[in-house]
Motif scaffolding. Sequence first.
Motif, PDB file in Angstrom:
ATOM      1  N   ALA A  73     112.984   2.535  32.857  1.00 43.32           N
ATOM      2  CA  ALA A  73     112.721   1.756  31.629  1.00 43.32           C
ATOM      3  C   ALA A  73     112.668   0.265  31.974  1.00 43.32           C
ATOM      4  O   ALA A  73     111.824  -0.475  31.447  1.00 43.32           O
ATOM      5  CB  ALA A  73     113.802   2.034  30.594  1.00 43.32           C
ATOM      6  N   ASP A  74     113.534  -0.188  32.877  1.00 44.64           N
ATOM      7  CA  ASP A  74     113.490  -1.595  33.307  1.00 44.64           C
ATOM      8  C   ASP A  74     112.184  -1.885  34.055  1.00 44.64           C
ATOM      9  O   ASP A  74     111.552  -2.918  33.856  1.00 44.64           O
ATOM     10  CB  ASP A  74     114.659  -1.905  34.259  1.00 44.64           C
ATOM     11  CG  ASP A  74     115.950  -2.177  33.509  1.00 44.64           C
ATOM     12  OD1 ASP A  74     115.923  -2.174  32.268  1.00 44.64           O
ATOM     13  OD2 ASP A  74     116.979  -2.405  34.178  1.00 44.64           O
ATOM     14  N   ASP A  83     109.309  -0.409  33.748  1.00 45.66           N
ATOM     15  CA  ASP A  83     108.191  -0.463  32.789  1.00 45.66           C
ATOM     16  C   ASP A  83     108.172  -1.802  32.061  1.00 45.66           C
ATOM     17  O   ASP A  83     107.112  -2.397  31.841  1.00 45.66           O
ATOM     18  CB  ASP A  83     108.304   0.678  31.766  1.00 45.66           C
ATOM     19  CG  ASP A  83     108.093   2.038  32.418  1.00 45.66           C
ATOM     20  OD1 ASP A  83     107.640   2.068  33.579  1.00 45.66           O
ATOM     21  OD2 ASP A  83     108.386   3.060  31.774  1.00 45.66           O
ATOM     22  N   ARG A  84     109.355  -2.272  31.692  1.00 43.97           N
ATOM     23  CA  ARG A  84     109.439  -3.554  30.959  1.00 43.97           C
ATOM     24  C   ARG A  84     108.900  -4.702  31.815  1.00 43.97           C
ATOM     25  O   ARG A  84     108.102  -5.517  31.354  1.00 43.97           O
ATOM     26  CB  ARG A  84     110.914  -3.787  30.583  1.00 43.97           C
ATOM     27  CG  ARG A  84     111.163  -4.894  29.606  1.00 43.97           C
ATOM     28  CD  ARG A  84     112.512  -4.717  28.911  1.00 43.97           C
ATOM     29  NE  ARG A  84     113.614  -4.414  29.828  1.00 43.97           N
ATOM     30  CZ  ARG A  84     114.284  -5.312  30.529  1.00 43.97           C
ATOM     31  NH1 ARG A  84     113.974  -6.580  30.420  1.00 43.97           N
ATOM     32  NH2 ARG A  84     115.280  -4.952  31.337  1.00 43.97           N
ATOM     33  N   GLU A  92     105.110  -4.420  32.346  1.00 46.36           N
ATOM     34  CA  GLU A  92     104.395  -4.849  31.133  1.00 46.36           C
ATOM     35  C   GLU A  92     104.396  -6.373  31.009  1.00 46.36           C
ATOM     36  O   GLU A  92     103.419  -6.970  30.588  1.00 46.36           O
ATOM     37  CB  GLU A  92     105.002  -4.195  29.889  1.00 46.36           C
ATOM     38  CG  GLU A  92     104.606  -2.745  29.733  1.00 46.36           C
ATOM     39  CD  GLU A  92     103.108  -2.522  29.944  1.00 46.36           C
ATOM     40  OE1 GLU A  92     102.294  -3.119  29.240  1.00 46.36           O
ATOM     41  OE2 GLU A  92     102.757  -1.747  30.857  1.00 46.36           O
ATOM     42  N   GLU A  93     105.522  -6.980  31.379  1.00 46.69           N
ATOM     43  CA  GLU A  93     105.597  -8.457  31.352  1.00 46.69           C
ATOM     44  C   GLU A  93     104.486  -9.038  32.232  1.00 46.69           C
ATOM     45  O   GLU A  93     103.776  -9.963  31.837  1.00 46.69           O
ATOM     46  CB  GLU A  93     106.974  -8.885  31.873  1.00 46.69           C
ATOM     47  CG  GLU A  93     107.233 -10.377  31.819  1.00 46.69           C
ATOM     48  CD  GLU A  93     108.458 -10.756  32.667  1.00 46.69           C
ATOM     49  OE1 GLU A  93     108.368 -11.728  33.425  1.00 46.69           O
ATOM     50  OE2 GLU A  93     109.487 -10.052  32.580  1.00 46.69           O
TER      51      GLU A  93
END
Length: 216
Positions: A201-202, A204-205, A208-209
């Motif tokens: 999840a980190d 992916d974040r 995306e950034e």
Amino acid sequence: MRGRFITFEGADGCGKTTQLRRAVDRLRALGVDVVATREPGGSSAGAEIRSLVLDRRERPIVPVAELLLIEADRAQHVVETIRPAIERGAFVICDRFTDATVAYQGGGRGLDPALIGTLNLIATGGLEPDMTLVFDVDVSEAMRRLDRRAAESGGEAATRFDLEHAGFHDRVRSAYLDIAGKSPGRVRVIDANRPIEVVAADVDRFVEELRCRCAI
Ligand code: TMP
């Protein structure tokens, strides 16, 4: 449009390759043009250089020879694979890059950081990742994962680096954290002691950034 260049880094057993595969699959499912590559081994001569550097059996090689082989692979890899992909607008995800040399040959082997800096610059022609994810894991947890990996492959350590003692892995980990402290704009540290899905999840974040930055 210029593409983007992201690198995944961390000590052996940090789980970055699993995360990289996951991130690549996710981006491809979204229709992103992704080039997944790695060091050592991403150039046409890469498979041979990789086995020279990592093969745990035959030839022992001295640290400077190890450094020069890795930089030779990198010089070829940047010109042949990474730059053309970035220029055509692809999202390049590389499993290890220059920070690995600072951490392993500098922190781990104790080679001169100035020499490594110079060779990294020559090999890359100044190309730097837009973002680097460092997967940080406790050395005891990393050693457990390496032991498990070895047991699964019939009791054999995978590479010469997997055979190194905890002190070596500890120096590599510290060197990565040191790099992160010096380059807060580029490097994000992810706590990789946690379960795969939580770490993902980190990832992916942060990916995306970078993709959003790309769209601006
Ligand atoms: P990998 O198992 O993540 O593919 O990496 C292979 C090994 O190569 C890893 O143990 C670290 C080593 N390595 C270096 O020592 N210096 C470098 O610059 C790179 C790219 C890898």
